[in-house]
Design a protein around this motif. Structure first.
Motif, PDB file in Angstrom:
ATOM      1  N   GLN A 138      20.084  -7.954 -30.099  1.00  0.00           N
ATOM      2  CA  GLN A 138      18.928  -8.568 -29.647  1.00  0.00           C
ATOM      3  C   GLN A 138      17.833  -8.814 -30.160  1.00  0.00           C
ATOM      4  OE1 GLN A 138      19.377  -7.446 -24.850  1.00  0.00           O
ATOM      5  NE2 GLN A 138      18.937  -5.627 -26.065  1.00  0.00           N
ATOM      6  N   ILE A 139      16.869  -9.194 -29.970  1.00  0.00           N
ATOM      7  CA  ILE A 139      15.724  -9.573 -30.874  1.00  0.00           C
ATOM      8  C   ILE A 139      14.948  -8.755 -31.718  1.00  0.00           C
ATOM      9  CG2 ILE A 139      14.028  -9.244 -29.062  1.00  0.00           C
ATOM     10  CD1 ILE A 139      12.473 -11.913 -29.682  1.00  0.00           C
ATOM     11  N   GLY A 140      15.001  -7.562 -31.454  1.00  0.00           N
ATOM     12  CA  GLY A 140      14.027  -6.525 -32.153  1.00  0.00           C
ATOM     13  C   GLY A 140      14.214  -6.515 -33.688  1.00  0.00           C
ATOM     14  N   GLY A 141      15.553  -7.113 -34.168  1.00  0.00           N
ATOM     15  CA  GLY A 141      15.882  -7.050 -35.385  1.00  0.00           C
ATOM     16  C   GLY A 141      14.816  -8.049 -36.415  1.00  0.00           C
ATOM     17  N   GLN A 142      14.309  -8.789 -35.742  1.00  0.00           N
ATOM     18  CA  GLN A 142      13.302  -9.663 -36.372  1.00  0.00           C
ATOM     19  C   GLN A 142      11.818  -9.327 -35.875  1.00  0.00           C
ATOM     20  OE1 GLN A 142      14.938 -13.582 -35.783  1.00  0.00           O
ATOM     21  NE2 GLN A 142      14.004 -14.086 -34.023  1.00  0.00           N
ATOM     22  N   ILE A 143      11.602  -8.450 -35.014  1.00  0.00           N
ATOM     23  CA  ILE A 143      10.101  -8.283 -34.746  1.00  0.00           C
ATOM     24  C   ILE A 143       9.543  -7.141 -35.450  1.00  0.00           C
ATOM     25  CG2 ILE A 143       9.092  -7.261 -32.414  1.00  0.00           C
ATOM     26  CD1 ILE A 143       9.899 -10.102 -32.110  1.00  0.00           C
ATOM     27  N   PHE A 144       9.769  -6.190 -35.692  1.00  0.00           N
ATOM     28  CA  PHE A 144       9.402  -4.885 -36.470  1.00  0.00           C
ATOM     29  C   PHE A 144       9.429  -4.905 -38.088  1.00  0.00           C
ATOM     30  CE2 PHE A 144      11.034  -3.562 -32.157  1.00  0.00           C
ATOM     31  CZ  PHE A 144       9.950  -3.527 -31.543  1.00  0.00           C
ATOM     32  N   ILE A 145       9.653  -6.180 -38.872  1.00  0.00           N
ATOM     33  CA  ILE A 145      10.038  -5.876 -39.935  1.00  0.00           C
ATOM     34  C   ILE A 145       8.941  -6.703 -40.923  1.00  0.00           C
ATOM     35  CG2 ILE A 145      12.486  -5.597 -39.778  1.00  0.00           C
ATOM     36  CD1 ILE A 145      10.934  -8.771 -40.106  1.00  0.00           C
ATOM     37  N   ASP A 146       7.791  -6.965 -40.375  1.00  0.00           N
ATOM     38  CA  ASP A 146       6.933  -7.780 -41.238  1.00  0.00           C
ATOM     39  C   ASP A 146       6.409  -6.941 -42.499  1.00  0.00           C
ATOM     40  OD1 ASP A 146       5.601 -10.062 -39.095  1.00  0.00           O
ATOM     41  OD2 ASP A 146       6.589  -8.608 -38.193  1.00  0.00           O
ATOM     42  N   THR A 147       6.436  -5.800 -42.445  1.00  0.00           N
ATOM     43  CA  THR A 147       6.151  -4.921 -43.394  1.00  0.00           C
ATOM     44  C   THR A 147       6.823  -5.161 -44.801  1.00  0.00           C
ATOM     45  OG1 THR A 147       5.471  -3.066 -41.867  1.00  0.00           O
ATOM     46  CG2 THR A 147       6.079  -2.523 -44.218  1.00  0.00           C
ATOM     47  N   TRP A 148       7.942  -5.265 -44.524  1.00  0.00           N
ATOM     48  CA  TRP A 148       8.951  -5.422 -45.734  1.00  0.00           C
ATOM     49  C   TRP A 148       8.810  -6.646 -46.404  1.00  0.00           C
ATOM     50  CZ3 TRP A 148       9.269  -0.439 -45.777  1.00  0.00           C
ATOM     51  CH2 TRP A 148       9.304   0.176 -44.777  1.00  0.00           C
ATOM     52  N   GLY A 149       8.285  -7.737 -45.792  1.00  0.00           N
ATOM     53  CA  GLY A 149       7.926  -8.870 -46.705  1.00  0.00           C
ATOM     54  C   GLY A 149       6.653  -8.768 -47.080  1.00  0.00           C
ATOM     55  N   LEU A 150       5.679  -8.351 -46.411  1.00  0.00           N
ATOM     56  CA  LEU A 150       4.357  -8.160 -46.854  1.00  0.00           C
ATOM     57  C   LEU A 150       4.229  -7.114 -48.236  1.00  0.00           C
ATOM     58  CD1 LEU A 150       2.440  -7.797 -43.680  1.00  0.00           C
ATOM     59  CD2 LEU A 150       2.458  -9.763 -44.961  1.00  0.00           C
ATOM     60  N   VAL A 151       5.193  -6.339 -48.224  1.00  0.00           N
ATOM     61  CA  VAL A 151       5.170  -5.224 -49.529  1.00  0.00           C
ATOM     62  C   VAL A 151       5.752  -5.685 -50.601  1.00  0.00           C
ATOM     63  CG1 VAL A 151       4.475  -3.344 -48.005  1.00  0.00           C
ATOM     64  CG2 VAL A 151       6.771  -3.624 -48.776  1.00  0.00           C
ATOM     65  N   ASN A 152       6.688  -6.937 -50.506  1.00  0.00           N
ATOM     66  CA  ASN A 152       7.224  -7.375 -51.575  1.00  0.00           C
ATOM     67  C   ASN A 152       7.045  -8.720 -51.922  1.00  0.00           C
ATOM     68  OD1 ASN A 152       9.600  -5.277 -52.448  1.00  0.00           O
ATOM     69  ND2 ASN A 152       9.832  -5.241 -50.148  1.00  0.00           N
TER      70      ASN A 152
END
Length: 290
Positions: A138-152
């Motif tokens: 389901q969709i949550g795999g791409q909802i809660f992950i902004d952090t890991w793009g922002l810190v890399n």
């Protein structure tokens, strides 16, 4: 390499995410179908409701709080799924906010949270073997992950790897590919505003024979043929990639289609992930600036 305007970029990304949340929130309930939104609001060019106060929700809280995994456990080593799982248990109030507490076997995050409480460690807590394919994708795999793009910033591969690591607390299969795609895209957006390049970078971090890549390519091909008609593209997605084909409350594949639609038709002005569970049957209801 950390860009000189890193803090400004992070602030812009997080602000844009929250703008998208507020854009979509009023039409998030499932009664707001594509037809009802179109008939009620027509062409949406602004907020459909005036907001006096900002109320954070799961889309905003998760990326903020799960960053604690880097401070609490992974300060001097690579991130693991269990680091993020401990952040879930330490910072999420059970039954209140952060996730949709829709019940075990219904809500992916609620299911994973109960698994963690019962001693099932990540990534088993979010695996297909433990929870079944529908829940895991389901969709949550791409909802809660902004952090890991922002810190890399400017490091799409590491961003994608960290996004997958975090997503595996609750997701598996195609569900973690959305995390890889978006984290890589966010990382790439630190160094270019070319939305096609950003999308291709994200797709470069997932298997090309995956369903996620295939729906993305279908949208890009449709755009190349019909660059001025996003509604026709939406109709194509409902016909070929709709929720009638991908079961569950909100499967990631129909959602991925409208994400790519928003990014390519918006040409980077507003890009992002839709909030409504009816997103694949509706017009864009929430966007997040990159």
């Amino acid at each position: 390499m950390i860009p000189s305007n890193y803090l400004e970029k992070v602030y812009s990304g997080y602000l844009g995410m929250n703008i998208g949340i507020r854009l979509g929130a009023p039409v998030e309930p499932t009664i707001w179908t594509y037809e009802r939104i179109r008939n009620t609001y027509g062409e949406i060019t602004d907020y459909v409701k005036e907001f006096k106060n900002f109320a954070a929700d799961d889309d905003a809280n998760g990326p903020y709080y799960f960053l604690r995994a880097l401070y609490d456990d992974a300060a001097d080593r690579e991130l693991t799924p269990n680091d993020v799982a401990r952040a879930w248990l330490n910072y999420a109030r059970e039954g209140v906010g952060m996730f949709w507490w829709g019940g075990y076997g219904v809500s992916t995050e609620h299911t994973a949270y109960i698994n963690l409480k019962q001693g099932i460690q990540a990534p088993e807590s979010g695996s297909i073997r433990q929870n079944g394919k529908i829940i895991a994708e389901q969709i949550g795999g791409q909802i809660f992950i902004d952090t890991w793009g922002l810190v890399n910033p400017c490091n799409p591969k590491k961003a994608a790897d960290y996004g997958e690591t975090a997503a595996r607390v609750s997701h598996d299969g195609e569900g973690v590919l959305g995390a890889r795609f978006f984290c890589a895209a966010i990382a790439k957006a630190f160094e270019t505003s070319d939305i096609r390049e950003i999308i291709e970078t994200g797709l470069g971090q997932i298997p090309q024979d995956s369903t996620y890549a295939k729906v993305a390519r279908a949208v890009l091909a449709f755009y190349d043929e019909h660059p001025d008609d996003f509604r026709a593209c939406r109709d194509m997605l409902e016909r070929d990639w709709g929720y009638d084909k991908y079961r569950g409350v909100c499967h990631i594949i129909p959602n991925a289609g409208v994400c790519i639609l928003a990014m390519i038709y918006g040409q980077g002005i507003l890009t992002g992930r839709w909030k409504s569970p009816r997103c694949a049957a509706g017009i864009p209801t929430a966007t997040r600036a990159t």
